[in-house]
Structures are given as structure tokens and as C-alpha cells.
Design a protein around this motif. Structure first.
Motif, PDB file in Angstrom:
ATOM      1  N   GLU A 101     -51.065  20.612 -28.777  1.00  0.00           N
ATOM      2  CA  GLU A 101     -50.461  19.781 -27.733  1.00  0.00           C
ATOM      3  C   GLU A 101     -49.145  20.395 -27.239  1.00  0.00           C
ATOM      4  O   GLU A 101     -48.245  20.698 -28.025  1.00  0.00           O
ATOM      5  CB  GLU A 101     -50.207  18.383 -28.298  1.00  0.00           C
ATOM      6  CG  GLU A 101     -49.743  17.369 -27.266  1.00  0.00           C
ATOM      7  CD  GLU A 101     -49.652  15.985 -27.879  1.00  0.00           C
ATOM      8  OE1 GLU A 101     -50.418  15.104 -27.456  1.00  0.00           O
ATOM      9  OE2 GLU A 101     -48.840  15.798 -28.806  1.00  0.00           O
ATOM     10  N   ASN A 102     -49.067  20.628 -25.946  1.00  0.00           N
ATOM     11  CA  ASN A 102     -47.876  21.129 -25.249  1.00  0.00           C
ATOM     12  C   ASN A 102     -47.480  22.571 -25.597  1.00  0.00           C
ATOM     13  O   ASN A 102     -46.435  23.047 -25.140  1.00  0.00           O
ATOM     14  CB  ASN A 102     -46.669  20.213 -25.475  1.00  0.00           C
ATOM     15  CG  ASN A 102     -46.705  18.991 -24.572  1.00  0.00           C
ATOM     16  OD1 ASN A 102     -47.195  19.070 -23.440  1.00  0.00           O
ATOM     17  ND2 ASN A 102     -46.206  17.877 -25.055  1.00  0.00           N
ATOM     18  N   ALA A 103     -48.308  23.274 -26.378  1.00  0.00           N
ATOM     19  CA  ALA A 103     -47.973  24.673 -26.690  1.00  0.00           C
ATOM     20  C   ALA A 103     -47.964  25.517 -25.431  1.00  0.00           C
ATOM     21  O   ALA A 103     -47.060  26.340 -25.215  1.00  0.00           O
ATOM     22  CB  ALA A 103     -48.965  25.237 -27.704  1.00  0.00           C
ATOM     23  N   GLU A 104     -48.952  25.332 -24.580  1.00  0.00           N
ATOM     24  CA  GLU A 104     -49.011  26.113 -23.343  1.00  0.00           C
ATOM     25  C   GLU A 104     -47.833  25.783 -22.427  1.00  0.00           C
ATOM     26  O   GLU A 104     -47.231  26.670 -21.812  1.00  0.00           O
ATOM     27  CB  GLU A 104     -50.332  25.850 -22.612  1.00  0.00           C
ATOM     28  CG  GLU A 104     -50.480  26.667 -21.337  1.00  0.00           C
ATOM     29  CD  GLU A 104     -51.815  26.441 -20.648  1.00  0.00           C
ATOM     30  OE1 GLU A 104     -52.040  27.078 -19.606  1.00  0.00           O
ATOM     31  OE2 GLU A 104     -52.629  25.620 -21.146  1.00  0.00           O
ATOM     32  N   ASN A 105     -47.476  24.506 -22.365  1.00  0.00           N
ATOM     33  CA  ASN A 105     -46.356  24.104 -21.510  1.00  0.00           C
ATOM     34  C   ASN A 105     -45.039  24.673 -22.006  1.00  0.00           C
ATOM     35  O   ASN A 105     -44.170  25.045 -21.206  1.00  0.00           O
ATOM     36  CB  ASN A 105     -46.271  22.574 -21.440  1.00  0.00           C
ATOM     37  CG  ASN A 105     -47.415  21.962 -20.661  1.00  0.00           C
ATOM     38  OD1 ASN A 105     -47.971  22.588 -19.768  1.00  0.00           O
ATOM     39  ND2 ASN A 105     -47.789  20.744 -21.008  1.00  0.00           N
ATOM     40  N   PHE A 106     -44.874  24.757 -23.317  1.00  0.00           N
ATOM     41  CA  PHE A 106     -43.661  25.373 -23.856  1.00  0.00           C
ATOM     42  C   PHE A 106     -43.682  26.876 -23.603  1.00  0.00           C
ATOM     43  O   PHE A 106     -42.662  27.483 -23.241  1.00  0.00           O
ATOM     44  CB  PHE A 106     -43.552  25.100 -25.355  1.00  0.00           C
ATOM     45  CG  PHE A 106     -42.272  25.583 -25.972  1.00  0.00           C
ATOM     46  CD1 PHE A 106     -41.094  24.847 -25.856  1.00  0.00           C
ATOM     47  CD2 PHE A 106     -42.226  26.788 -26.652  1.00  0.00           C
ATOM     48  CE1 PHE A 106     -39.903  25.301 -26.417  1.00  0.00           C
ATOM     49  CE2 PHE A 106     -41.043  27.258 -27.223  1.00  0.00           C
ATOM     50  CZ  PHE A 106     -39.876  26.509 -27.097  1.00  0.00           C
ATOM     51  N   ASN A 107     -44.847  27.491 -23.749  1.00  0.00           N
ATOM     52  CA  ASN A 107     -44.979  28.933 -23.554  1.00  0.00           C
ATOM     53  C   ASN A 107     -44.713  29.341 -22.107  1.00  0.00           C
ATOM     54  O   ASN A 107     -44.135  30.404 -21.848  1.00  0.00           O
ATOM     55  CB  ASN A 107     -46.373  29.388 -23.991  1.00  0.00           C
ATOM     56  CG  ASN A 107     -46.570  30.880 -23.869  1.00  0.00           C
ATOM     57  OD1 ASN A 107     -47.184  31.362 -22.923  1.00  0.00           O
ATOM     58  ND2 ASN A 107     -46.048  31.633 -24.833  1.00  0.00           N
ATOM     59  N   ASN A 108     -45.119  28.497 -21.164  1.00  0.00           N
ATOM     60  CA  ASN A 108     -44.902  28.865 -19.758  1.00  0.00           C
ATOM     61  C   ASN A 108     -43.608  28.303 -19.180  1.00  0.00           C
ATOM     62  O   ASN A 108     -43.320  28.483 -18.002  1.00  0.00           O
ATOM     63  CB  ASN A 108     -46.106  28.461 -18.887  1.00  0.00           C
ATOM     64  CG  ASN A 108     -46.317  26.946 -18.826  1.00  0.00           C
ATOM     65  OD1 ASN A 108     -45.397  26.164 -18.982  1.00  0.00           O
ATOM     66  ND2 ASN A 108     -47.567  26.541 -18.588  1.00  0.00           N
ATOM     67  N   GLY A 109     -42.815  27.626 -20.027  1.00  0.00           N
ATOM     68  CA  GLY A 109     -41.515  27.140 -19.602  1.00  0.00           C
ATOM     69  C   GLY A 109     -41.506  25.788 -18.924  1.00  0.00           C
ATOM     70  O   GLY A 109     -40.444  25.309 -18.502  1.00  0.00           O
ATOM     71  N   THR A 110     -42.669  25.140 -18.835  1.00  0.00           N
ATOM     72  CA  THR A 110     -42.735  23.823 -18.205  1.00  0.00           C
ATOM     73  C   THR A 110     -41.913  22.804 -18.976  1.00  0.00           C
ATOM     74  O   THR A 110     -41.256  21.930 -18.398  1.00  0.00           O
ATOM     75  CB  THR A 110     -44.197  23.342 -18.094  1.00  0.00           C
ATOM     76  OG1 THR A 110     -44.954  24.312 -17.372  1.00  0.00           O
ATOM     77  CG2 THR A 110     -44.276  21.997 -17.381  1.00  0.00           C
ATOM     78  N   ILE A 111     -41.959  22.915 -20.319  1.00  0.00           N
ATOM     79  CA  ILE A 111     -41.080  22.092 -21.138  1.00  0.00           C
ATOM     80  C   ILE A 111     -40.208  23.019 -21.983  1.00  0.00           C
ATOM     81  O   ILE A 111     -40.611  24.132 -22.333  1.00  0.00           O
ATOM     82  CB  ILE A 111     -41.863  21.120 -22.045  1.00  0.00           C
ATOM     83  CG1 ILE A 111     -42.717  21.874 -23.066  1.00  0.00           C
ATOM     84  CG2 ILE A 111     -42.714  20.169 -21.229  1.00  0.00           C
ATOM     85  CD1 ILE A 111     -43.376  20.970 -24.079  1.00  0.00           C
ATOM     86  N   LYS A 112     -38.999  22.582 -22.284  1.00  0.00           N
ATOM     87  CA  LYS A 112     -38.033  23.411 -23.004  1.00  0.00           C
ATOM     88  C   LYS A 112     -37.835  22.968 -24.454  1.00  0.00           C
ATOM     89  O   LYS A 112     -37.329  23.727 -25.270  1.00  0.00           O
ATOM     90  CB  LYS A 112     -36.678  23.369 -22.286  1.00  0.00           C
ATOM     91  CG  LYS A 112     -36.728  23.754 -20.808  1.00  0.00           C
ATOM     92  CD  LYS A 112     -37.127  25.206 -20.613  1.00  0.00           C
ATOM     93  CE  LYS A 112     -37.090  25.591 -19.141  1.00  0.00           C
ATOM     94  NZ  LYS A 112     -37.528  26.992 -18.925  1.00  0.00           N
ATOM     95  N   ASP A 113     -38.225  21.752 -24.748  1.00  0.00           N
ATOM     96  CA  ASP A 113     -37.987  21.165 -26.067  1.00  0.00           C
ATOM     97  C   ASP A 113     -39.193  21.386 -26.968  1.00  0.00           C
ATOM     98  O   ASP A 113     -40.264  20.802 -26.741  1.00  0.00           O
ATOM     99  CB  ASP A 113     -37.700  19.668 -25.922  1.00  0.00           C
ATOM    100  CG  ASP A 113     -37.478  18.983 -27.271  1.00  0.00           C
ATOM    101  OD1 ASP A 113     -37.282  19.699 -28.286  1.00  0.00           O
ATOM    102  OD2 ASP A 113     -37.495  17.735 -27.292  1.00  0.00           O
ATOM    103  N   PHE A 114     -39.058  22.227 -27.994  1.00  0.00           N
ATOM    104  CA  PHE A 114     -40.184  22.487 -28.883  1.00  0.00           C
ATOM    105  C   PHE A 114     -40.573  21.234 -29.672  1.00  0.00           C
ATOM    106  O   PHE A 114     -41.686  21.146 -30.178  1.00  0.00           O
ATOM    107  CB  PHE A 114     -39.859  23.629 -29.856  1.00  0.00           C
ATOM    108  CG  PHE A 114     -41.065  24.143 -30.594  1.00  0.00           C
ATOM    109  CD1 PHE A 114     -41.976  24.984 -29.969  1.00  0.00           C
ATOM    110  CD2 PHE A 114     -41.313  23.764 -31.916  1.00  0.00           C
ATOM    111  CE1 PHE A 114     -43.111  25.448 -30.637  1.00  0.00           C
ATOM    112  CE2 PHE A 114     -42.434  24.223 -32.592  1.00  0.00           C
ATOM    113  CZ  PHE A 114     -43.333  25.065 -31.949  1.00  0.00           C
TER     114      PHE A 114
END
Length: 532
Positions: free
Chosen positions: A132-145
Motif C-alpha cells: 500500500e502506497n509504496a508506488e506513491n512514495f517511490n514516485n513522490g506523490t506522497i512524502k511521508d513513509f
């Protein structure tokens, strides 16, 4: 990391090999990895050479046993929620790093976080995108791990929450992107981390003692390893010999215990106990750079691919040790009811009555150029049959299309770097399966796959089918989607499969317990030992 098949296996092909070493103390083994690893940083490495070393020097959450079943390693147990989305791993207590530090869940958390972090630029971050949200963190969409579905519940409990159920998620955990990282070692070494033997610390069965670049990697048994009593070898040396004829000489001189052998020299070993032929799941293919104005034309790409007689390639260049490819997914992967490759069929069959020269001429006419204006370069590496294959491809293009294609022979590391940088016209590439599912071949051509999709294939319909197959729980639906996706990929000819490899090895008959497999680490020394 994936010749007439002598044996076909349903899911993955594996042999436990008995072979032997003339080590001075009877507890040393040397094997050939053929190429300098692109890196020995688990979150950064991309090639099988690096995986073969790091699989022995770091401890993943799980390993594969001799039957290619997932078994506990750094995690002693795990559970999965009823909906298939939450996986909870109990980290084995009492493990130590090679410097004596305890290994805890935080080390695994750190490694996974680092693999997902866009700053690391891990090509294998794609394997984490089920989280969950790994791709969004990887592409910078979300900043909070903290929004990513990787949680450290306590010192020895690690939890993954997937965005959707992925039946094969646990099989991906054997890959180095999930390996642990010691915070102290990372901070101490900074950008030099894992660039030399003494720039990291280790928690696997062996400690890297020496890395003589472009020559060898020497590993010593790790006395702090949790299962040290069952590791029988004291020294394991990975030697880098690109030329397989030279490697055969090393083997005959008892300087190597295991190496792949050239197809030319194979004949002299037929019927001897040293020779082992193992289907390894690897596919070799062309990548065409469509930023080249000539290769932007699909008929030109079709002509260049279809001009290659794949049966003749296997028979004459590979000495019959291989199988002509009919798609990018190799034999040995389960489909809906049987083998995926057999179910998907030969994706080149539709072109059986097509003349490559006619396609080529049509493409030239569309581009308004002559054959003399076609200036192309084929990039291969020095490893294995690369140079010999290049000569064959050159001759086929000259004979059937009337063009001269230049050949560039590089080291494997240089060839990979050029491909990732887009600095090629046509490149011969290989891919072996990371886990036992057709997805391991197909996901690398997704538009979001970054460097692994080096020829930048992009098709929204392909992406949609792959995304569906990643998460759908119905096997027929998954397989149908992947079959449709593979046909889309094949028909585009940005990538075009050439042949499926069979590994032909020479192994000293006194070295036992080595596992050769077609998924993950192709040569596994975990249970290896020497007899006299």
C-alpha cells in the motif's frame, strides 16, 4: 537473476547437483559468475552476478529450499489475513550482524524503506508496489513513509499491508530489494556503502572478505550466522571469467568447481559426470530503441526481428542447447491449466508467410530512405555466446535485408548502463525469472518499470492488463490478461524474444548440495559441501 530443452518442468526447473572441489582443506569452493556485478548493494544491484553473491552474504526474510519452496530465514514464521492483504512476519531473535550487532525487525524495515525510497533509484522497487502506497512514495506523490504499508510493530514483528491481495507476494521477498540494512554501516560508509568488501557488514551465511574488482569476490563463513552449524563450506570464491572457454580451462586446472561451459566445449564432456544441463527459465531478446528515426518504424523493427531464423540460431550458434522463443515468457511457468507458454502459443506464427525483406522495403519507403542510409549498431556483451550470436545476427541481416549492422561488444556492466541510459540502437538483453509466475517477465515492460523497461515501451492497454493480473485472485482472469498483454508486447516489436536458455554447467563431482534453479538465485551454495 531466469539449446533443446532436455527437461521441461511445470513451474520452475531445479536440480540438486553433486560435484566436487580440489580445495586445499576440503571446505573451499570456487565458482564462475562471469561478469563484474553492477553492484553488491542489495537495494541497488540488478544482475544475477550480484544476486549470487548477496544471497550468500545477507539473510532475506525467506529463502527457497532445494524444492524451490519458500521457507523461513530471517523471519521464523508469518501469517496472512483472511483477505490476503496483511502479512505479519516474526523476525528470528538472536541473529547477529558480522560486527556483533543484533539483527532486528528495524534492519529489515530500513532495507525495505531504502528500496522504496526514490533517492535510492532501485530498479527493483517495482517489486514493492504491491505494498500500500509504496508506488506513491517511490514516485513522490506522497512524502511521508508512514503512509506506506510497511510497519514495525515491535522489535521483532514486521507487518506488510498490500493495496490489493497479491497471491505471489511472499515469493518476491527472496529478492535483494527486501534485504536488511544495518543503519550504522550505512551511516558510516555513506555513498561508499557496499562498494567494497569492507564497506558493509553482513548477516548471511558468509562474510565478504575481499572484492577484487573484475577478478573475484571472496567470502568466508560467518560465525555469527544463526544457522552456522549447517553451513559446511568455510570459503566461497566467486571468480569473474567472461570467456567460457577460459573458464573451462580453469575448471580443468581445478581452479573452479562450477562454471557454465561454452557450447563448443560441451561436446567433449557429453556423458561425463561433470556435465549438467538445466533449463533455467532465462529468455534472451532484442530491445529496439524507437528514438532512432529508423527504428521508430514498426515494419523496420518487424523485419529486423523476423529476419532472424531462431531455429538456426539455436542449432548452429547454441549447438542445439536452447529453444527458439515464441514469446517473452519462457517455458516452465504455470498458466491456467498447464504451461503458460504452451497455452499462449507461438506469437510469431502469424508472420510465418511474411517476407522480412518485403516488410523492410515497405518501411524504407514510408521513411523515404534507401538501405544505404540505414546505419544501425547492435550492442552485445562479452559474456557467454554474445559475440558469436552477434556475428550470426549480422549475417542474417546482411543476407535477408541487404544491410550492414555494426556490432559493439561491451562488458556486461557497460551494456546494462548503456541500455538504461538509452544509448543503443539494438541491444541483446536477457532476463531470468525472479519468482515463479509469468508476471516476473511481463511486469518489467510496464510503462512505470523505469530502467528495466529500457526501450521505454508504453501502451496503456498493456499497463491496464498487467495491473489487473497483479491483483486479481481468479487464476483464469489473471492468465487471460497476461496472455493478451504478452501478445500486445510481441506485436509492437519494441522487444522481441530470441531464445530460451538452458544452463550447461561443469561441476566438480565432489561438490554436493549445490542447487541450480530457474528462479531467483540461479546457483545456490547454502547447503553445499565437499566430499573427498
Amino acid at each position: 537473476m531466469k539449446k533443446s530443452f532436455l527437461v521441461f518442468c511445470l513451474l520452475i526447473s531445479m536440480f540438486i547437483i553433486s560435484c566436487g572441489k580440489s580445495g586445499n582443506d576440503g571446505k573451499s569452493a570456487a565458482f564462475n559468475i562471469e561478469a563484474e556485478p553492477t553492484s553488491l548493494d542489495p537495494q541497488v544491484l540488478t544482475d544475477i552476478s550480484g544476486f549470487m553473491v548477496t544471497n550468500m552474504t545477507y539473510e532475506p526474510l525467506v529463502r527457497l529450499n532445494e524444492k524451490n519452496e519458500v521457507v523461513p530465514a530471517g523471519a521464523e514464521s508469518w501469517t496472512k489475513s483472511e483477505d490476503g492483504k496483511v502479512w505479519t512476519f516474526k523476525i528470528r531473535q538472536g541473529m547477529k550482524w558480522s560486527n556483533g550487532d543484533p539483527v532486528t525487525g528495524k534492519d529489515y524495515f530500513n532495507g525495505i524503506k531504502r528500496g522504496i525510497d526514490p533517492k535510492t533509484r532501485s530498479e527493483y522497487s517495482i517489486l514493492t508496489f504491491y505494498i500500500e502506497n509504496a508506488e506513491n512514495f517511490n514516485n513522490g506523490t506522497i512524502k511521508d513513509f508512514g503512509q506506506v504499508g510497511v510497519k514495525l510493530k515491535d522489535d521483532y514483528t514486521l507487518e506488510f499491508t498490500l493495496s490489493k491481495p497479491a497471491p505471489f507476494f511472499i515469493k518476491t521477498l527472496i529478492m535483494p530489494v527486501y534485504f536488511p540494512v544495518n543503519e550504522k554501516a550505512l551511516a558510516t560508509n555513506g555513498e561508499a556503502y557496499a562498494t567494497e568488501a569492507d564497506k558493509s557488514i553482513y548477516n548471511g551465511p558468509f562474510i565478504m572478505e575481499e572484492w577484487e574488482h573484475n577478478s573475484k569476490v571472496v567470502m568466508k563463513k560467518n560465525p555469527n550466522y544463526w544457522n552456522a552449524q549447517n553451513i559446511k563450506l568455510d570459503t566461497l570464491t566467486a571468480t569473474i571469467v567472461a570467456d567460457l572457454d577460459a573458464a573451462t580451462n580453469f575448471f580443468e586446472n581445478k581452479e573452479l568447481d562450477l562454471t557454465r561451459i561454452s557450447v563448443e566445449k560441451m561436446e567433449s564432456y557429453k556423458g561425463k559426470p561433470e556435465l549438467h544441463t538445466v533449463p533455467d527459465g532465462r529468455v534472451y531478446y532484442f530491445g529496439f530503441n524507437r528514438s532512432n528515426p529508423v527504428l521508430k518504424n514498426i515494419k523496420i523493427r518487424q523485419a529486423l526481428s523476423l529476419a532472424i531464423d531462431r531455429k538456426q540460431l539455436v542449432d548452429s550458434v547454441l549447438n542445439g542447447v536452447g529453444l527458439p522463443a515464441s514469446g517473452v515468457v519462457a517455458l516452465g511457468n504455470a498458466g491456467e491449466k498447464g504451461d503458460f507458454r504452451k497455452e499462449a502459443g507461438d506469437l510469431f506464427a502469424q508472420f510465418s508467410n511474411t517476407t522480412p525483406k518485403q516488410l523492410f522495403d515497405e518501411g524504407l519507403k514510408e521513411l523515404n530512405i534507401t538501405p544505404a542510409q540505414v546505419k544501425l549498431k547492435l550492442t552485445v556483451d562479452e559474456k557467454g555466446t554474445g559475440k558469436k550470436e552477434a556475428e550470426f545476427y549480422q549475417a542474417q541481416w546482411k543476407e535477408k535485408l541487404g544491410i550492414d549492422v555494426e556490432v559493439e561488444v561491451l562488458t556486461t556492466k557497460e551494456r546494462i548502463a548503456r541500455a538504461k541510459a538509452g544509448e543503443f540502437d539494438i541491444v541483446r538483453y536477457g532476463w531470468g525469472p525472479d519468482y515463479a509466475d509469468p508476471m516476473t517477465y511481463l511486469e518489467i515492460f510496464h510503462s512505470k518499470s523505469k530502467d528495466l523497461n529500457f526501450a521505454k515501451y508504453s501502451n496503456p492497454e498493456y499497463d491496464k492488463l498487467i495491473d489487473l493480473a497483479k491483483v486479481n485472485q481468479d487464476n483464469k482472469t489473471r492468465m487471460d490478461a497476461m496472455k493478451k498483454a504478452e501478445k500486445l508486447l510481441s506485436d509492437d516489436f519494441t522487444y522481441s524474444a530470441l531464445y530460451y536458455q538452458v544452463g550447461v554447467y561443469l561441476i566438480n563431482p565432489n561438490l554436493k548440495g549445490v542447487v541450480l534453479r530457474s528462479v531467483g538465485d540461479s546457483v545456490d551454495f547454502y547447503s553445499a559441501y565437499i566430499t573427498k
